[in-house]
Write a protein that holds these residues in place. Structure first.
Motif, PDB file in Angstrom:
ATOM      1  N   GLY A 278     -16.137  36.756 -44.442  1.00  0.00           N
ATOM      2  CA  GLY A 278     -15.725  35.561 -44.541  1.00  0.00           C
ATOM      3  C   GLY A 278     -16.514  34.461 -43.642  1.00  0.00           C
ATOM      4  O   GLY A 278     -17.295  35.024 -42.959  1.00  0.00           O
ATOM      5  N   TRP A 279     -16.401  33.131 -44.068  1.00  0.00           N
ATOM      6  CA  TRP A 279     -17.399  32.380 -43.221  1.00  0.00           C
ATOM      7  C   TRP A 279     -17.097  32.386 -41.673  1.00  0.00           C
ATOM      8  O   TRP A 279     -18.148  32.167 -40.785  1.00  0.00           O
ATOM      9  N   ASP A 280     -15.964  32.601 -41.116  1.00  0.00           N
ATOM     10  CA  ASP A 280     -16.000  32.790 -39.886  1.00  0.00           C
ATOM     11  C   ASP A 280     -16.596  33.993 -39.274  1.00  0.00           C
ATOM     12  O   ASP A 280     -17.358  33.709 -38.110  1.00  0.00           O
TER      13      ASP A 280
ATOM     14  N   LEU B 198     -17.463  34.654 -48.303  1.00  0.00           N
ATOM     15  CA  LEU B 198     -16.315  34.094 -48.577  1.00  0.00           C
ATOM     16  C   LEU B 198     -15.843  32.871 -47.968  1.00  0.00           C
ATOM     17  O   LEU B 198     -15.705  33.064 -46.842  1.00  0.00           O
ATOM     18  N   GLN B 199     -15.907  31.946 -48.708  1.00  0.00           N
ATOM     19  CA  GLN B 199     -14.975  30.625 -47.968  1.00  0.00           C
ATOM     20  C   GLN B 199     -13.749  31.012 -47.535  1.00  0.00           C
ATOM     21  O   GLN B 199     -13.354  32.098 -47.966  1.00  0.00           O
ATOM     22  N   ARG B 200     -13.275  30.364 -46.452  1.00  0.00           N
ATOM     23  CA  ARG B 200     -12.168  30.576 -45.628  1.00  0.00           C
ATOM     24  C   ARG B 200     -11.479  29.089 -45.431  1.00  0.00           C
ATOM     25  O   ARG B 200     -11.737  28.352 -44.606  1.00  0.00           O
ATOM     26  N   PRO B 201     -10.244  28.903 -46.144  1.00  0.00           N
ATOM     27  CA  PRO B 201      -9.721  27.563 -45.985  1.00  0.00           C
ATOM     28  C   PRO B 201      -9.207  27.290 -44.458  1.00  0.00           C
ATOM     29  O   PRO B 201      -9.192  26.192 -44.177  1.00  0.00           O
TER      30      PRO B 201
ATOM     31  N   ASP C 254     -13.568  26.683 -40.694  1.00  0.00           N
ATOM     32  CA  ASP C 254     -14.698  25.840 -41.230  1.00  0.00           C
ATOM     33  C   ASP C 254     -15.651  25.677 -40.049  1.00  0.00           C
ATOM     34  O   ASP C 254     -16.139  24.471 -39.797  1.00  0.00           O
TER      35      ASP C 254
ATOM     36  N   CYS D 210     -22.885  33.158 -51.892  1.00  0.00           N
ATOM     37  CA  CYS D 210     -21.709  32.385 -51.064  1.00  0.00           C
ATOM     38  C   CYS D 210     -20.859  32.180 -52.189  1.00  0.00           C
ATOM     39  O   CYS D 210     -20.968  31.706 -53.493  1.00  0.00           O
TER      40      CYS D 210
ATOM     41  N   THR E  93     -16.911  31.210 -53.779  1.00  0.00           N
ATOM     42  CA  THR E  93     -15.546  30.281 -53.771  1.00  0.00           C
ATOM     43  C   THR E  93     -14.516  31.417 -54.498  1.00  0.00           C
ATOM     44  O   THR E  93     -14.613  31.593 -55.773  1.00  0.00           O
TER      45      THR E  93
ATOM     46  N   PRO F 265      -8.767  30.108 -52.490  1.00  0.00           N
ATOM     47  CA  PRO F 265      -8.560  30.032 -51.078  1.00  0.00           C
ATOM     48  C   PRO F 265      -7.044  30.472 -50.602  1.00  0.00           C
ATOM     49  O   PRO F 265      -5.868  29.863 -51.247  1.00  0.00           O
TER      50      PRO F 265
END
Ligand code: ATP
Length: 212
Positions: free
Chosen positions: A107-109, A132-135, A138, A169, A171, A174
């Motif tokens: 994940g992004w974090d 992976l984006q993570r809502p 950020d 990357c 998407t 989410p």
């Protein structure tokens, strides 16, 4: 065509739909032959998990049981020391050989914290990275990662054929679900149902996990 194997490491304390949905969508997008969830024994970057290694492994097994293409790899639980991802990848490479294409999903974090990882610069010599984006997170990326993304990222996930060295990357749907939130809900005696598989929730309740 070489085998394409995805890897998703994590504490999984507990495993939830954010992990599972991200794993499934990454597997479809990248055309993976299999995706391995790899629970970490003693994560080097955070405090001790609340559930034991055996309990976290059991929950991941319950969550993935019967799901085609999703597997559990318990190699980090066999080691009696911190779980360094680079060593896990070396162990997978020596077992699977040089011809497989490896995708490590994070994940992004987790990606934002990469420069603190043990021998992190060696990771791209062993696998591709899938972010992976993570809502619910950020983070501003450090310059070194912005440069890395500029140099190594690929826009079309399906076109990645390199066995290692590229960054994708993704998407995915989410889902702002975290294990921290699930643990908090249980500790407050509120229900985390529908954030994680029912079989995992049953396990948590049966074993009295995460209660205050
Ligand atoms: P905690 O809240 O205890 O820190 P977590 O929910 O972040 O846990 P981990 O087991 O630490 O779960 O995560 C394993 C990997 O899955 C990490 O790379 C993390 O970024 C990713 N991940 C976790 N939850 C999500 C989510 N909702 N969407 C996308 N990626 C996720």
């Amino acid at each position: 065509m070489t085998r394409r194997i995805g890897l998703l490491g994590g504490t999984f304390d507990p495993v939830h739909f954010g992990h599972l949905r991200g794993a499934l969508e990454a597997a479809e997008c990248l055309g993976l032959d299999e995706l391995r969830l790899i629970p970490s024994a003693r994560p080097p970057h955070r405090g001790q998990p609340r559930a034991s290694a055996e309990q976290r492994l059991a929950m991941v097994q319950l969550a993935t049981g019967g799901v085609t293409g999703l597997m559990v790899d318990d190699r980090e639980l066999q080691r009696d020391r911190p779980s360094y991802t680079v060593e896990t990848l070396e162990s997978l490479r020596s077992e699977l050989g040089d011809t497989v294409t490896l995708f490590m999903i994070l994940g992004w974090d987790a990606f934002g914290g990469l420069p603190a990882w043990h021998r992190w610069e060696g990771l791209l010599g062993l696998c591709n990275l899938v972010v992976l984006q993570r809502p619910d997170y950020d983070p501003e990326l450090p310059e070194v990662l912005k440069d890395l993304l500029a140099a190594r990222s690929v826009s079309d996930p399906g076109s990645v054929s390199a066995r290692y060295g590229q960054i994708i990357c993704l998407t995915q749907t989410p889902l702002a679900i975290s294990a921290t939130h699930i643990r908090q809900l249980v500790a407050e005696r509120r229900s985390p149902r529908f954030l994680l598989p029912d079989a995992v929730l049953d396990y948590i309740e049966t074993h009295g996990l995460y209660l205050p």
